[in-house]
Design a protein around this motif. Structure first.
Motif, PDB file in Angstrom:
ATOM      1  N   ARG A  65     -61.062 -37.720   9.349  1.00  0.00           N
ATOM      2  CA  ARG A  65     -61.605 -38.985   8.824  1.00  0.00           C
ATOM      3  C   ARG A  65     -60.925 -40.176   9.496  1.00  0.00           C
ATOM      4  O   ARG A  65     -61.574 -41.130   9.892  1.00  0.00           O
ATOM      5  CB  ARG A  65     -61.428 -39.046   7.314  1.00  0.00           C
ATOM      6  N   THR A  66     -59.610 -40.109   9.643  1.00  0.00           N
ATOM      7  CA  THR A  66     -58.867 -41.186  10.310  1.00  0.00           C
ATOM      8  C   THR A  66     -59.307 -41.309  11.760  1.00  0.00           C
ATOM      9  O   THR A  66     -59.508 -42.422  12.260  1.00  0.00           O
ATOM     10  CB  THR A  66     -57.350 -40.927  10.227  1.00  0.00           C
ATOM     11  N   LYS A  67     -59.476 -40.173  12.427  1.00  0.00           N
ATOM     12  CA  LYS A  67     -59.932 -40.209  13.826  1.00  0.00           C
ATOM     13  C   LYS A  67     -61.317 -40.836  13.938  1.00  0.00           C
ATOM     14  O   LYS A  67     -61.586 -41.602  14.868  1.00  0.00           O
ATOM     15  CB  LYS A  67     -59.942 -38.806  14.429  1.00  0.00           C
ATOM     16  N   MET A  68     -62.190 -40.530  12.989  1.00  0.00           N
ATOM     17  CA  MET A  68     -63.538 -41.100  13.014  1.00  0.00           C
ATOM     18  C   MET A  68     -63.483 -42.622  12.818  1.00  0.00           C
ATOM     19  O   MET A  68     -64.146 -43.374  13.532  1.00  0.00           O
ATOM     20  CB  MET A  68     -64.407 -40.471  11.928  1.00  0.00           C
ATOM     21  N   ILE A  69     -62.678 -43.069  11.869  1.00  0.00           N
ATOM     22  CA  ILE A  69     -62.533 -44.509  11.630  1.00  0.00           C
ATOM     23  C   ILE A  69     -61.974 -45.186  12.881  1.00  0.00           C
ATOM     24  O   ILE A  69     -62.483 -46.233  13.323  1.00  0.00           O
ATOM     25  CB  ILE A  69     -61.636 -44.771  10.401  1.00  0.00           C
ATOM     26  N   LEU A  70     -60.949 -44.602  13.461  1.00  0.00           N
ATOM     27  CA  LEU A  70     -60.360 -45.155  14.684  1.00  0.00           C
ATOM     28  C   LEU A  70     -61.368 -45.200  15.821  1.00  0.00           C
ATOM     29  O   LEU A  70     -61.445 -46.186  16.557  1.00  0.00           O
ATOM     30  CB  LEU A  70     -59.134 -44.337  15.097  1.00  0.00           C
ATOM     31  N   PHE A  71     -62.140 -44.149  15.964  1.00  0.00           N
ATOM     32  CA  PHE A  71     -63.161 -44.095  17.009  1.00  0.00           C
ATOM     33  C   PHE A  71     -64.111 -45.284  16.895  1.00  0.00           C
ATOM     34  O   PHE A  71     -64.340 -46.010  17.872  1.00  0.00           O
ATOM     35  CB  PHE A  71     -63.927 -42.771  16.919  1.00  0.00           C
ATOM     36  N   TYR A  72     -64.658 -45.505  15.704  1.00  0.00           N
ATOM     37  CA  TYR A  72     -65.626 -46.590  15.540  1.00  0.00           C
ATOM     38  C   TYR A  72     -64.984 -47.960  15.699  1.00  0.00           C
ATOM     39  O   TYR A  72     -65.560 -48.852  16.334  1.00  0.00           O
ATOM     40  CB  TYR A  72     -66.362 -46.474  14.210  1.00  0.00           C
ATOM     41  N   LEU A  73     -63.793 -48.149  15.152  1.00  0.00           N
ATOM     42  CA  LEU A  73     -63.100 -49.432  15.316  1.00  0.00           C
ATOM     43  C   LEU A  73     -62.848 -49.724  16.788  1.00  0.00           C
ATOM     44  O   LEU A  73     -63.064 -50.845  17.260  1.00  0.00           O
ATOM     45  CB  LEU A  73     -61.774 -49.430  14.550  1.00  0.00           C
ATOM     46  N   LEU A  74     -62.399 -48.716  17.522  1.00  0.00           N
ATOM     47  CA  LEU A  74     -62.075 -48.919  18.934  1.00  0.00           C
ATOM     48  C   LEU A  74     -63.310 -49.120  19.796  1.00  0.00           C
ATOM     49  O   LEU A  74     -63.341 -50.014  20.647  1.00  0.00           O
ATOM     50  CB  LEU A  74     -61.227 -47.755  19.458  1.00  0.00           C
TER      51      LEU A  74
END
Length: 129
Positions: A65-74
Motif C-alpha cells: 500500500r505504501t509503495k502504491m501511494i509513493l508510486f502515484y505521488l512520484l
C-alpha cells in the motif's frame, strides 16, 4: 506493482538523460542561460525521483500500500513539477503562454515532498533493525 514501479523508474531515468542531452545540445542554441538552467532543474529532479522509484521498487522494507501511494505521488509529482518546468523554460519557443500553467510546478513539488514524507513514515513503521 514492483515491476510497474521499476519500469516507470527506468522510463523516467531514460527520458531524463534524453531531455538533458536535448537541453544541452539543441536548446542551448535557442534559449537564454537562465532558461537552460531552469530546464536542467527539471531534468535533475526527474532523475532524482526516477532513482527513488527504482529504490522503492527494489526494497522489501515497505508495504504494498505504501509503495502504491509513493508510486502515484512520484509519477504525478514528476509529471507536474518537471513537466511544467520544461514547458516554462521553453516558453519563448512557442506561441502558447505556458506561464498560465505555472501553478502546476509548486503542486508537483508538494507531491514530491509528500512522497518523501510518506517514505520516511513507511520506514519508521517498518520492522527492521
Amino acid at each position: 506493482m514492483k515491476k510497474l514501479i521499476l519500469v516507470t523508474g527506468t522510463f523516467f531515468g531514460a527520458t531524463a538523460v534524453i531531455l538533458g542531452a536535448f537541453g544541452a545540445h539543441v536548446l542551448s542554441e535557442s534559449l537564454t542561460p537562465h532558461s537552460i538552467a531552469t530546464f536542467e532543474t527539471g531534468v535533475k529532479y526527474q532523475m532524482y525521483h526516477a532513482l527513488l522509484l527504482i529504490l522503492i521498487g527494489s526494497v522489501n522494507l515497505l508495504g504494498e500500500r505504501t509503495k502504491m501511494i509513493l508510486f502515484y505521488l512520484l509519477v504525478i509529482g514528476i509529471v507536474l513539477f518537471s513537466g511544467s518546468i520544461y514547458l516554462l523554460a521553453t516558453n519563448d519557443l512557442t506561441s502558447f503562454d505556458f506561464i498560465s500553467i505555472a501553478l502546476l510546478t509548486p503542486l508537483g513539488g508538494l507531491l514530491l515532498i509528500s512522497a518523501w514524507i510518506v517514505l520516511g513514515v513507511g520506514f519508521l513503521k517498518s520492522s527492521f533493525s
